[in-house]
Motif scaffolding. Structure first.
Motif, PDB file in Angstrom:
ATOM      1  N   LYS A   9      10.501 -21.433 -58.114  1.00  0.00           N
ATOM      2  CA  LYS A   9       9.166 -21.804 -57.628  1.00  0.00           C
ATOM      3  C   LYS A   9       8.218 -22.111 -58.799  1.00  0.00           C
ATOM      4  O   LYS A   9       8.499 -21.755 -59.950  1.00  0.00           O
ATOM      5  CB  LYS A   9       8.617 -20.680 -56.742  1.00  0.00           C
ATOM      6  N   TYR A  49       8.816 -25.622 -45.099  1.00  0.00           N
ATOM      7  CA  TYR A  49       8.430 -24.301 -44.586  1.00  0.00           C
ATOM      8  C   TYR A  49       7.897 -24.372 -43.147  1.00  0.00           C
ATOM      9  O   TYR A  49       7.123 -23.512 -42.759  1.00  0.00           O
ATOM     10  CB  TYR A  49       7.379 -23.678 -45.502  1.00  0.00           C
ATOM     11  N   HIS A  52       7.302 -21.436 -40.843  1.00  0.00           N
ATOM     12  CA  HIS A  52       6.183 -20.523 -41.103  1.00  0.00           C
ATOM     13  C   HIS A  52       4.825 -21.132 -40.743  1.00  0.00           C
ATOM     14  O   HIS A  52       3.783 -20.565 -41.079  1.00  0.00           O
ATOM     15  CB  HIS A  52       6.151 -20.132 -42.584  1.00  0.00           C
ATOM     16  N   THR A  91      11.259 -10.045 -50.545  1.00  0.00           N
ATOM     17  CA  THR A  91      10.118 -10.961 -50.609  1.00  0.00           C
ATOM     18  C   THR A  91       9.015 -10.420 -51.510  1.00  0.00           C
ATOM     19  O   THR A  91       8.442 -11.159 -52.309  1.00  0.00           O
ATOM     20  CB  THR A  91       9.557 -11.193 -49.186  1.00  0.00           C
ATOM     21  N   GLU A 110       3.486 -13.489 -52.541  1.00  0.00           N
ATOM     22  CA  GLU A 110       3.472 -14.949 -52.450  1.00  0.00           C
ATOM     23  C   GLU A 110       4.117 -15.594 -53.681  1.00  0.00           C
ATOM     24  O   GLU A 110       5.015 -16.431 -53.551  1.00  0.00           O
ATOM     25  CB  GLU A 110       2.025 -15.454 -52.317  1.00  0.00           C
ATOM     26  N   ASN A 112       6.519 -15.269 -55.835  1.00  0.00           N
ATOM     27  CA  ASN A 112       7.697 -14.423 -56.021  1.00  0.00           C
ATOM     28  C   ASN A 112       8.886 -15.147 -56.662  1.00  0.00           C
ATOM     29  O   ASN A 112      10.041 -14.774 -56.444  1.00  0.00           O
ATOM     30  CB  ASN A 112       8.073 -13.751 -54.692  1.00  0.00           C
ATOM     31  N   HIS A 115      13.258 -18.914 -54.219  1.00  0.00           N
ATOM     32  CA  HIS A 115      13.549 -19.029 -52.794  1.00  0.00           C
ATOM     33  C   HIS A 115      15.051 -19.050 -52.590  1.00  0.00           C
ATOM     34  O   HIS A 115      15.783 -19.580 -53.422  1.00  0.00           O
ATOM     35  CB  HIS A 115      12.973 -20.342 -52.225  1.00  0.00           C
ATOM     36  N   GLY A 116      15.505 -18.546 -51.444  1.00  0.00           N
ATOM     37  CA  GLY A 116      16.896 -18.702 -51.029  1.00  0.00           C
ATOM     38  C   GLY A 116      16.988 -18.829 -49.530  1.00  0.00           C
ATOM     39  O   GLY A 116      16.260 -18.143 -48.801  1.00  0.00           O
TER      40      GLY A 116
END
Ligand code: ATP
Ligand code: MG
Length: 139
Positions: A9, A49, A52, A91, A110, A112, A115-116
């Motif tokens: 990210k 995303y 979400h 997360t 946020e 972090n 991603h996976g």
């Protein structure tokens, strides 16, 4: 062989963690089948995303994911979806084991670092979202 989508990210790219994360991927025996740097625009991030889209943090998440370039990777290995998520950690970085990427390189729930994909179905969607078949090197 199972595949998954990994993203380094914008926070981790900006902090100079790209090489360390790729090293951990390869040391764990996960095979990189495709890799590209991309600065996502809002449409591209929102489509990725979309699951979400109703969440309270959605707009902030899109701001973050479009804040700088990402590194997109397709990984393959036996059980790679779970293995990559185990390397990433939970997360929220602070609740993970010290050896996990998010604990070592993430900032908060946020920002972090990585991603996976979280299931076989989402892995297929996410790999196809970013890569054409001809961009994935099977061997
Ligand atoms: P990812 O999908 O990025 O691998 P994940 O599966 O661990 O992460 P999700 O629940 O899918 O977590 O959330 C997607 C992303 O949205 C998180 O990685 C994080 O960047 C952000 N996020 C999740 N929960 C929150 C929250 N409560 N507040 C702010 N951002 C959040
Ligand atoms: Mg997720």
């Amino acid at each position: 062989m199972e595949k998954t989508l990994a993203i380094i990210k914008p926070d981790a790219v900006q902090a100079g963690y790209t090489g360390e994360i790729i090293k951990r991927i390869e040391e764990d025996g996960l095979i990189i089948r495709a890799m590209r740097m991309e600065h996502l625009d809002r449409k591209r991030a929102e489509g990725f995303y979309y699951v979400h889209r109703q969440k309270s943090f959605f707009n902030e998440l899109i701001n973050f994911m479009t804040s700088g370039p990402c590194v997109l990777l397709v990984l393959s290995a036996y059980n790679v979806i779970n293995r990559w998520r185990n390397l990433m950690g939970p997360t929220d970085p602070k609740s993970g084991h010290p050896d996990t990427i998010r604990r070592a390189m993430g900032t908060n729930i946020e920002r972090n670092a990585v991603h996976g994909s979280d299931s076989k179905d989402s892995a297929v969607y996410e790999v196809n979202y970013f890569f054409k078949g001809t961009e994935i090197f099977e061997r």
